[in-house]
Design an enzyme around this catalytic site. Structure first.
Site, PDB file in Angstrom:
ATOM      1  CG  HIS A  17      51.272 -25.496  20.898  1.00 29.39           C
ATOM      2  ND1 HIS A  17      51.662 -25.676  19.593  1.00 29.39           N
ATOM      3  CD2 HIS A  17      52.193 -24.691  21.465  1.00 29.39           C
ATOM      4  CE1 HIS A  17      52.780 -24.989  19.383  1.00 29.39           C
ATOM      5  NE2 HIS A  17      53.123 -24.396  20.503  1.00 29.39           N
ATOM      6  CE  LYS A  41      59.391 -19.513  17.318  1.00 26.95           C
ATOM      7  NZ  LYS A  41      58.344 -20.210  18.089  1.00 26.95           N
ATOM      8  NE  ARG A  91      59.063 -26.849  24.326  1.00 23.33           N
ATOM      9  CZ  ARG A  91      59.351 -26.316  23.166  1.00 23.33           C
ATOM     10  NH1 ARG A  91      59.044 -26.951  22.062  1.00 23.33           N
ATOM     11  NH2 ARG A  91      59.972 -25.163  23.087  1.00 23.33           N
ATOM     12  CB  SER A 129      55.748 -25.102  15.772  1.00 20.96           C
ATOM     13  OG  SER A 129      54.682 -24.976  16.665  1.00 20.96           O
TER      14      SER A 129
HETATM   15  O1  PNS Z   1      55.032 -19.876  20.348  1.00 24.72           O
HETATM   16  P1  PNS Z   1      56.078 -18.805  20.590  1.00 24.72           P
HETATM   17  O2  PNS Z   1      56.696 -18.362  19.270  1.00 24.72           O
HETATM   18  O3  PNS Z   1      57.099 -19.209  21.606  1.00 24.72           O
HETATM   19  O4  PNS Z   1      55.284 -17.576  21.206  1.00 24.72           O
HETATM   20  C1  PNS Z   1      55.949 -16.380  21.453  1.00 24.72           C
HETATM   21  C2  PNS Z   1      54.952 -15.220  21.462  1.00 24.72           C
HETATM   22  C3  PNS Z   1      54.205 -15.123  20.135  1.00 24.72           C
HETATM   23  C4  PNS Z   1      53.960 -15.432  22.599  1.00 24.72           C
HETATM   24  C5  PNS Z   1      55.781 -13.935  21.714  1.00 24.72           C
HETATM   25  O5  PNS Z   1      56.724 -13.758  20.696  1.00 24.72           O
HETATM   26  C6  PNS Z   1      54.884 -12.695  21.834  1.00 24.72           C
HETATM   27  O6  PNS Z   1      54.352 -12.433  22.905  1.00 24.72           O
HETATM   28  N1  PNS Z   1      54.726 -11.956  20.694  1.00 24.72           N
HETATM   29  C7  PNS Z   1      53.957 -10.732  20.675  1.00 24.72           C
HETATM   30  C8  PNS Z   1      54.893  -9.519  20.770  1.00 24.72           C
HETATM   31  C9  PNS Z   1      55.361  -9.355  22.206  1.00 24.72           C
HETATM   32  O7  PNS Z   1      54.571  -9.076  23.091  1.00 24.72           O
HETATM   33  N2  PNS Z   1      56.692  -9.521  22.443  1.00 24.72           N
HETATM   34  C10 PNS Z   1      57.248  -9.520  23.771  1.00 24.72           C
HETATM   35  C11 PNS Z   1      57.635  -8.152  24.226  1.00 24.72           C
HETATM   36  S1  PNS Z   1      58.901  -7.415  23.249  1.00 24.72           S
END
Ligand code: PNS
Length: 166
Positions: A17, A41, A91, A129
């Site tokens: 990250h 998660k 990745r 992570s």
């Molecule tokens: O590090 P990650 O878990 O891959 O990040 C994913 C994240 C947190 C960026 C994604 O889940 C997110 O944007 N969460 C906020 C809620 C949202 O906008 N969801 C997408 C539309 S339903």
């Protein structure tokens, strides 16, 4: 002023990250690392505030990087920051399908929002992570995987978890 939002759940932030954040900080005038909920998660190791604190300590050497926490949809959060572009790391091909779908849903909510992808540095393509959390549970060495500033936080959290769960 060009602004990037580096979104993620950062549970915890890894050197992969940090590599993306550092590279974004060279391309954009300002970078906001935004910690959000990922509803898939469901048992995070760290609270949002703990994660924000660890990210803040990890990026403190980059003057144009700030850290934010949001309980909104990413696309709604981005509406408040004029001209902001989402920057995410890729990745491997396996990341692409998920990120492509996220990009489409974000565009559906906020059609003006653009997403840029930076390919992960080769030495971090295996890193996640969840792998760090797993290694910490087994008391494995976290050198070269997470920023030095937060290594102790992860070790301590894993110790507490092990005591609680036997
Ligand atoms: O590090 P990650 O878990 O891959 O990040 C994913 C994240 C947190 C960026 C994604 O889940 C997110 O944007 N969460 C906020 C809620 C949202 O906008 N969801 C997408 C539309 S339903």
């Amino acid at each position: 002023m060009s602004v990037a939002i580096c979104p993620g759940s950062f549970d915890p932030i890894t050197l992969g990250h940090l590599n993306i954040i550092r590279r974004a900080s060279k391309i954009f005038d300002h970078v906001i690392v935004c910690i959000l909920y990922n509803s898939s998660k469901t048992s995070p190791m760290f609270t949002l505030e703990e994660r924000a604190d660890m990210v803040r300590r990890s990026v403190s050497r980059y003057p144009n990087v700030e850290v934010a926490v949001s309980d909104e949809l990413l696309a709604e959060y981005a509406k408040k920051i004029e001209g902001a572009v989402i920057v995410k790391g890729l990745r491997a091909a396996s990341d692409f399908e998920y990120e492509f779908q996220m990009n489409l849903i974000n565009k559906h909510i906020n059609p003006a929002l653009e997403t840029m992808f930076l390919t992960a540095d080769g030495k971090y393509t295996f890193l996640s992570s969840s792998m760090v959390r797993e290694m910490a549970m087994y008391e494995a060495n976290l050198d070269g995987l997470v920023p030095n500033e937060i290594k102790q936080d992860i070790i301590q959290k894993a110790q507490v978890w092990r005591k609680k769960n036997g």
